[in-house]
Design a protein around this motif. Structure first.
Motif, PDB file in Angstrom:
ATOM      1  N   UNK A  93       0.826  -1.217   0.000  1.00  0.00           N
ATOM      2  CA  UNK A  93       0.000   0.000   0.000  1.00  0.00           C
ATOM      3  C   UNK A  93       0.856   1.261   0.000  1.00  0.00           C
ATOM      4  N   UNK A 146       0.268   4.316  -2.505  1.00  0.00           N
ATOM      5  CA  UNK A 146       0.065   5.692  -2.053  1.00  0.00           C
ATOM      6  C   UNK A 146       1.069   6.614  -2.737  1.00  0.00           C
ATOM      7  N   UNK A 152      -4.778   8.207  -0.878  1.00  0.00           N
ATOM      8  CA  UNK A 152      -5.309   6.842  -0.849  1.00  0.00           C
ATOM      9  C   UNK A 152      -5.924   6.538   0.517  1.00  0.00           C
ATOM     10  N   UNK A 153      -7.178   6.090   0.542  1.00  0.00           N
ATOM     11  CA  UNK A 153      -7.790   5.696   1.820  1.00  0.00           C
ATOM     12  C   UNK A 153      -8.228   4.237   1.863  1.00  0.00           C
ATOM     13  N   UNK A 154      -8.273   3.563   0.708  1.00  0.00           N
ATOM     14  CA  UNK A 154      -8.631   2.143   0.719  1.00  0.00           C
ATOM     15  C   UNK A 154      -8.102   1.496  -0.548  1.00  0.00           C
ATOM     16  N   UNK A 155      -7.712   0.243  -0.448  1.00  0.00           N
ATOM     17  CA  UNK A 155      -7.201  -0.497  -1.602  1.00  0.00           C
ATOM     18  C   UNK A 155      -7.534  -1.960  -1.401  1.00  0.00           C
ATOM     19  N   UNK A 202      -9.065  -2.129  -6.500  1.00  0.00           N
ATOM     20  CA  UNK A 202     -10.047  -1.064  -6.413  1.00  0.00           C
ATOM     21  C   UNK A 202      -9.553  -0.081  -5.359  1.00  0.00           C
ATOM     22  N   UNK A 229      -9.747   3.712  -3.329  1.00  0.00           N
ATOM     23  CA  UNK A 229     -10.569   4.863  -2.971  1.00  0.00           C
ATOM     24  C   UNK A 229      -9.634   5.969  -2.531  1.00  0.00           C
ATOM     25  N   UNK A 255      -9.351  10.238  -1.191  1.00  0.00           N
ATOM     26  CA  UNK A 255     -10.087  11.349  -0.580  1.00  0.00           C
ATOM     27  C   UNK A 255      -9.299  12.636  -0.782  1.00  0.00           C
ATOM     28  N   UNK A 277     -13.406   6.755  -6.594  1.00  0.00           N
ATOM     29  CA  UNK A 277     -12.862   5.412  -6.766  1.00  0.00           C
ATOM     30  C   UNK A 277     -12.215   5.226  -8.125  1.00  0.00           C
ATOM     31  N   UNK A 321     -13.385   4.207 -12.354  1.00  0.00           N
ATOM     32  CA  UNK A 321     -14.264   3.145 -11.851  1.00  0.00           C
ATOM     33  C   UNK A 321     -15.693   3.423 -12.298  1.00  0.00           C
ATOM     34  N   UNK A 336      -9.560   2.280   4.918  1.00  0.00           N
ATOM     35  CA  UNK A 336      -8.219   2.235   5.486  1.00  0.00           C
ATOM     36  C   UNK A 336      -7.348   1.318   4.666  1.00  0.00           C
ATOM     37  N   UNK A 337      -6.037   1.495   4.758  1.00  0.00           N
ATOM     38  CA  UNK A 337      -5.119   0.632   4.023  1.00  0.00           C
ATOM     39  C   UNK A 337      -4.192  -0.080   4.994  1.00  0.00           C
ATOM     40  N   UNK A 338      -3.710  -1.232   4.572  1.00  0.00           N
ATOM     41  CA  UNK A 338      -2.817  -2.037   5.404  1.00  0.00           C
ATOM     42  C   UNK A 338      -1.376  -1.754   5.004  1.00  0.00           C
TER      43      UNK A 338
END
Lengths: 325, 325
Positions: free
Chosen positions: A9, A13, A24-27, A40, A42, A44, A52, A109, B112-114
């Motif tokens: 990640x 980022x 980047x807030x989600x992957x 995929x 997300x 912000x 997305x 997306x 959230x990302x890891x």
């Protein structure tokens, strides 16, 4: 399908800082598409707006040299009103990147779900979407050869050889006979243009009966235009459990296409042959994958015989049943 | 990981009508978690508001009989301020469903990302999150046995037998010797409680240095509380490429935990032994999977030797290096 290339990640980022997308807030790695790795994402922005994207890393099956064709095509189609995902350019205007040692692109997306057992209303909408795609591609000047055309099917059949008989007794002879028939009757004089070449239900996003997106253009190329509709016919008009032909789906699909684009007398006359070619194309690529997929591959092998059944059906079908009234 | 059970979108859409979530507008299979099938769903309500969920179908590795424990635990933790995903109840209050022949649940999506290479600041936050988890679980009355405890490691080692030496020469003897050491020194008198038991970086969602979610509780159980921190220590404090111990990460992780929960003198004294046990647990489960994973499985096998190296490290480590000043 699976994620073949794992991208930390932190690298994702850092990659996104090239773009004007926010943070980047989600992957999530997603199981989608041809043999690429897809995430995929997300993001912000500072103002809280979230967006997305699909991040695609190209594995062996997509040739990097073909990517500009796909990018330019989707730009052209999007600019002409088609709901297709655009490749996103970074701040320097660059769309093709490198990430984790692979060619990689950030892609728009699109929401929507893919149906498994399309209703006639959904076939109508999907056929119309293909007609609009063909209309929208008219001014697109670039060409890309279809590697999976009739000469390509001969190559595949040669490579499979007698292993075809391991899949089903007599299959090798059946393929040879079908190739001879198609060599003699393939309608080479029909109009050519840009085709999607893989517009299965998987690659059409829908909301109810409305198409919200056409995706996965990595087989798109220049070929006989009505052959694209024949591919779709084989993919949309049979029960997903490998079974029966749904005449109402076929009639709706063709009507939708005809309304949006039109289908000439010559195209209608050649349609059963185009459908036989399309069935043979998927029979052969599935057979080739079946024979050559290592037992430890991450890919689920698809049944070639589902397309042998379609081929048999098309070889005996009444054209009116395929095309509708 | 991959999607093992394919659910047609029509079935998903029908499934969602049991819930008060709005209509399905997107569904993507995601490559995540233990051996379950997971989909990321997006729904839209009549007022246009959209929401995301995880749909999980439980495959062989999770026992359906354990699901109520996990559901109740996450409810309890959420009600006590932990950022954990809640199981969503349908209109009749039912959380556990059947879908495509599998037990299935709809679960809250957390963004959230890891991280892959956590910074000390991220280790501090993650250690604190585990401390808060242990605090929040205090009033939770249910118990679940840890199948992967010291007797369970003996069973695993017996099942692997001499195949361990196929992974690395001498490994079987090394494991036998380590089990004897742990039998003699395992700190059974330490305080017990609910532990996550698998809080790897994969299972902690972050935004920058802040924890936004703790996920994947399918190994959670009742065991020595500080053993949970030892698992985390092995998972967070070594370079991801299989390498060096990062003392600053270890110190930050333990500090974060201590601030939020506290760590007794007895727990500190036993910490190196707990870390040896944790390293052996992952060495053995990875070795077992390595030996038993069919070559055609959809799962990527993880290297057992990365945990042999940790075990060797912990067997010789200076406790102050593990715990910080």
């Amino acid at each position: 399908m699976a994620v073949y290339t794992h991208v930390p990640s932190e690298e994702m980022a850092a990659f996104l800082t090239r773009y004007d997308t926010g943070e980047l807030v989600s992957a999530k790695g997603i199981a989608e598409g041809v043999e690429n790795s897809n995430y995929m994402l997300e993001t912000r922005r500072a103002n809280g707006a979230s967006e997305r994207f699909i991040l695609t890393l190209y594995e062996k099956r997509v040739d990097e040299a073909d990517l500009p064709f796909f990018m330019d095509l989707l730009d052209h189609l999007g600019a002409n009103g088609c709901k297709v995902p655009r490749f996103i350019a970074d701040r320097e205007g660059q769309k093709l990147q490198q990430l984790a040692g692979r060619p990689a692109c950030l892609i728009e997306f699109l929401s929507g779900i893919s149906v498994t057992e399309p209703t006639p209303a959904q076939c109508l909408a999907a056929g119309r979407a293909m007609g609009e795609l063909h209309r929208a591609s008219e001014g697109f000047a670039q060409e890309r050869r279809n590697a999976l055309d009739l000469p390509g099917w001969h190559d595949l059949a040669d490579k499979c050889g007698t292993h075809l008989d391991d899949i089903a007794p007599g299959l090798a002879a059946r393929v040879t006979q079908e190739l001879a028939f198609l060599d003699a009757h393939w309608p080479n004089a029909l109009e050519r243009g840009v085709i999607h070449a893989d517009l299965f239900p998987d690659n059409v996003l829908m909301s109810g009966d409305a198409v919200t997106g056409l995706i996965d253009f990595y087989f798109s190329c220049t070929d006989i235009r009505a052959y694209d509709l024949a591919i779709m016919h084989g993919a949309w008009c049979f029960a997903a459990d490998g079974g029966a032909y749904h005449a109402a789906r076929g009639a709706s699909l063709v009507r939708g296409y005809t309304v949006a684009h039109g289908l000439s007398q010559a195209e209608r006359a050649a349609f059963p042959i185009l459908c036989r070619g399309a069935a043979l194309r998927f029979l052969l690529t599935r057979a080739y994958d079946w024979i050559n997929t290592p037992a430890d591959a991450l890919v689920t092998r698809k049944d070639p015989l589902a397309y042998l059944r379609r081929l048999d059906f098309y070889a005996q079908a009444n054209p009116a049943d395929l095309l509708g009234a």
